[in-house]
Design a protein around this motif. Sequence first.
Motif, short mmCIF file in Angstrom:
data_model
loop_
_atom_site.label_atom_id
_atom_site.label_comp_id
_atom_site.label_asym_id
_atom_site.label_seq_id
_atom_site.Cartn_x
_atom_site.Cartn_y
_atom_site.Cartn_z
N GLU A 39 0.86 -1.19 0.00
CA GLU A 39 0.00 0.00 0.00
C GLU A 39 0.90 1.24 0.00
O GLU A 39 1.78 1.36 0.84
CB GLU A 39 -0.91 -0.03 1.25
CG GLU A 39 -1.55 1.29 1.62
CD GLU A 39 -2.33 1.95 0.48
OE1 GLU A 39 -3.14 1.28 -0.17
OE2 GLU A 39 -2.10 3.17 0.24
N LYS A 47 -9.93 5.05 -0.20
CA LYS A 47 -10.88 6.17 -0.20
C LYS A 47 -11.70 6.21 1.10
O LYS A 47 -12.09 7.27 1.57
CB LYS A 47 -11.85 6.04 -1.38
CG LYS A 47 -11.20 6.23 -2.73
CD LYS A 47 -11.00 7.70 -3.04
CE LYS A 47 -10.15 7.90 -4.27
NZ LYS A 47 -8.69 7.81 -4.05
N THR A 55 -19.64 6.61 4.91
CA THR A 55 -20.77 5.67 4.95
C THR A 55 -20.48 4.50 4.01
O THR A 55 -19.95 4.71 2.92
CB THR A 55 -22.09 6.33 4.49
OG1 THR A 55 -21.93 6.84 3.16
CG2 THR A 55 -22.53 7.46 5.38
N ARG A 367 -12.92 -0.59 -7.37
CA ARG A 367 -13.42 0.39 -8.33
C ARG A 367 -12.67 0.35 -9.65
O ARG A 367 -12.94 1.17 -10.53
CB ARG A 367 -13.45 1.79 -7.70
CG ARG A 367 -12.12 2.40 -7.41
CD ARG A 367 -12.25 3.68 -6.60
NE ARG A 367 -10.93 4.24 -6.36
CZ ARG A 367 -10.35 5.14 -7.13
NH1 ARG A 367 -10.96 5.62 -8.16
NH2 ARG A 367 -9.14 5.57 -6.85
N ARG A 380 -18.80 0.84 -7.64
CA ARG A 380 -17.64 1.36 -6.91
C ARG A 380 -17.89 1.51 -5.41
O ARG A 380 -16.96 1.79 -4.65
CB ARG A 380 -17.24 2.73 -7.48
CG ARG A 380 -18.26 3.81 -7.22
CD ARG A 380 -17.96 5.11 -7.96
NE ARG A 380 -19.08 6.03 -7.84
CZ ARG A 380 -19.28 6.83 -6.81
NH1 ARG A 380 -18.44 6.85 -5.82
NH2 ARG A 380 -20.33 7.63 -6.77
C1 LIG Z 1 -16.13 11.73 -2.59
C2 LIG Z 1 -16.50 10.28 -2.54
C3 LIG Z 1 -17.61 9.88 -1.84
C4 LIG Z 1 -17.95 8.54 -1.78
N1 LIG Z 1 -18.99 8.18 -1.01
C5 LIG Z 1 -19.21 6.87 -0.79
C6 LIG Z 1 -20.15 6.46 0.17
O1 LIG Z 1 -20.79 7.28 0.82
N2 LIG Z 1 -20.32 5.13 0.37
C7 LIG Z 1 -19.62 4.18 -0.34
O2 LIG Z 1 -19.81 2.99 -0.10
N3 LIG Z 1 -18.72 4.55 -1.27
C8 LIG Z 1 -18.49 5.87 -1.48
N4 LIG Z 1 -17.53 6.24 -2.37
C9 LIG Z 1 -16.86 5.21 -3.18
C10 LIG Z 1 -15.86 4.38 -2.41
O3 LIG Z 1 -15.32 5.10 -1.34
C11 LIG Z 1 -14.70 3.88 -3.28
O4 LIG Z 1 -15.11 3.58 -4.58
C12 LIG Z 1 -14.10 2.61 -2.65
O5 LIG Z 1 -13.68 2.93 -1.33
C13 LIG Z 1 -12.98 2.12 -3.51
O6 LIG Z 1 -12.29 1.07 -2.89
P1 LIG Z 1 -11.08 0.37 -3.65
O7 LIG Z 1 -10.44 -0.53 -2.67
O8 LIG Z 1 -11.52 -0.17 -4.95
O9 LIG Z 1 -10.09 1.57 -4.05
P2 LIG Z 1 -9.40 2.66 -3.14
O10 LIG Z 1 -10.13 2.87 -1.90
O11 LIG Z 1 -9.16 3.81 -4.04
O12 LIG Z 1 -8.01 1.97 -2.76
C14 LIG Z 1 -6.95 1.90 -3.65
C15 LIG Z 1 -5.68 1.79 -2.83
O13 LIG Z 1 -4.59 1.53 -3.71
C16 LIG Z 1 -3.48 2.26 -3.27
N5 LIG Z 1 -2.56 2.44 -4.38
C17 LIG Z 1 -2.76 3.17 -5.51
N6 LIG Z 1 -1.66 3.14 -6.28
C18 LIG Z 1 -0.76 2.36 -5.63
C19 LIG Z 1 0.58 1.96 -5.91
N7 LIG Z 1 1.24 2.39 -6.99
N8 LIG Z 1 1.21 1.16 -5.04
C20 LIG Z 1 0.60 0.75 -3.90
N9 LIG Z 1 -0.67 1.12 -3.57
C21 LIG Z 1 -1.32 1.90 -4.42
C22 LIG Z 1 -4.11 3.59 -2.79
O14 LIG Z 1 -3.22 4.28 -1.93
C23 LIG Z 1 -5.36 3.10 -2.09
O15 LIG Z 1 -5.15 2.84 -0.73
C24 LIG Z 1 -17.16 7.58 -2.46
C25 LIG Z 1 -16.03 7.97 -3.16
C26 LIG Z 1 -15.68 9.30 -3.19
C27 LIG Z 1 -14.43 9.69 -3.89
#
Ligand SMILES: Cc1cc2nc3c(=O)[nH]c(=O)nc-3n(C[C@H](O)[C@H](O)[C@H](O)COP(=O)(O)OP(=O)(O)OC[C@H]3O[C@@H](n4cnc5c(N)ncnc54)[C@H](O)[C@@H]3O)c2cc1C
Length: 419
Positions: A39, A47, A55, A367, A380
């Motif tokens: 990470e 996110k 939430t 996502r 997402r």
């Molecule tokens: C403003 C906003 C409001 C939202 N509201 C909600 C809500 O109310 N409820 C809900 O359920 N969802 C909500 N979402 C959506 C949700 O939060 C995200 O889509 C979800 O958390 C994505 O999870 P993920 O694990 O796919 O990606 P992410 O949470 O983006 O995790 C990706 C991880 O990869 C890591 N990473 C990236 N590049 C590298 C690299 N080169 N080397 C090592 N690590 C790396 C990052 O640091 C990060 O920790 C919201 C999103 C946003 C932006």
Amino acid sequence: MAVENNQINTDILIIGGGSAGVAAAVASARMGVRAMLIEKGPFLGGKATRAIVSTICGAYFRSEGAALRHAHVGFPKEFCGRLSVASGTEPFTYVEGLRFLPYDHQAFKLLCDAYMLNEKVQLFLHASLSSVGMENGIIDSVDAIALDRRVKIFPKTVIDCTGEALVATLCDLEVLKDETYQASAMVFSLTGIESADFENLSLSVRRSMKRGVEAGRLHPELEKLSIIPGSLKNGSAFFKLSVSRAISDELNKATELELFAREAVSAVHTFLKAENGPLKNAEMSVVASELGIRTGRRSLGKYILSESDVLNCVKFDQAIANGVWPIEYWGHDGNVNMDYFNADDCYEIPADCLMSADLGNLYFAGRNISASDRAIASARVIGTCLATGYAAGKMAAGSVLKRDANEIIQEIKSELLNV
Ligand SMILES: Cc1cc2nc3c(=O)[nH]c(=O)nc-3n(C[C@H](O)[C@H](O)[C@H](O)COP(=O)(O)OP(=O)(O)OC[C@H]3O[C@@H](n4cnc5c(N)ncnc54)[C@H](O)[C@@H]3O)c2cc1C
């Protein structure tokens, strides 16, 4: 896992420790294979913790009825249950029968840490993917920078949970990308709020912001400020400031947006205090450490989930996750458009959305799964990311263990989809 000359062998390498990455690591470890997670940030949650979205959506069916129905059993339900206890929160019913779980972002981080420790996942924080080596349609090595040194990892399988389809990008493979992406938002919290009524406070904030923009006291891109439902308690609440500006694939666009959003939060706070309303004595307590960028590039899988799959609640033989959240699309004007499918129903996500179309040992989750821009506007959400992450972890472990892929998918179905 032995580390010699900064070289590491592992069965499964998970890149990115957001909701999807954590779920993938847990699933892999529970299958008894060696799981390593890198990470780039200092803590887990992605996110959910860095942008403090506050939430969990996608964990419960939308329903007109009173009963709460989980979208998944197994790990996503277990995670939400533990987070609810640690945060001291309960599922919340919102408009149109939508349900979500408010959570505390510190509790989210600690829960992810606990999972990594309990499941014996080899965790590297401050470790960023830098390049990927391929041979004969297979990833054979991955380079990362672990704080102050280069490490070379030799994984049997890789799960891309970066949220940005970074593995496919670094391999120069085709990715799913759009000219522009949904509007972003910056989350912050205020204390000392002199109102306990969510509706009244929301109305007062909306009116103030409109007046501020019309009078030229606020930047025109900043009109959309909302209170995160379920967060107003004891005079504190979390606010989400939409940044009505197009996000494009342009190099370094994120820097411009981060600088703008950070300054905007301070300007909005100063403005609201001067309004002499319920926020006149409010102080800023937390500002998210990163701007919430909702969507970006997605990986190209063996199947691309479409808007029509989502809106028609399409079911698949090889389903590994349920999608229960509507298409929530944030336009560049900062307004949200919700496209609902039937209440008490769901669409399914097939295993092929998590498997690379090009590389035999690459999976993805969260996502950056293989989905159109409209479909990912539903898939997402964190509840769905927990499920696709878990499924990708199990599928990747199944391939390491040379188990039959269909048998693994049936196991995922009975573990997660038996709702
Ligand atoms: C403003 C906003 C409001 C939202 N509201 C909600 C809500 O109310 N409820 C809900 O359920 N969802 C909500 N979402 C959506 C949700 O939060 C995200 O889509 C979800 O958390 C994505 O999870 P993920 O694990 O796919 O990606 P992410 O949470 O983006 O995790 C990706 C991880 O990869 C890591 N990473 C990236 N590049 C590298 C690299 N080169 N080397 C090592 N690590 C790396 C990052 O640091 C990060 O920790 C919201 C999103 C946003 C932006």
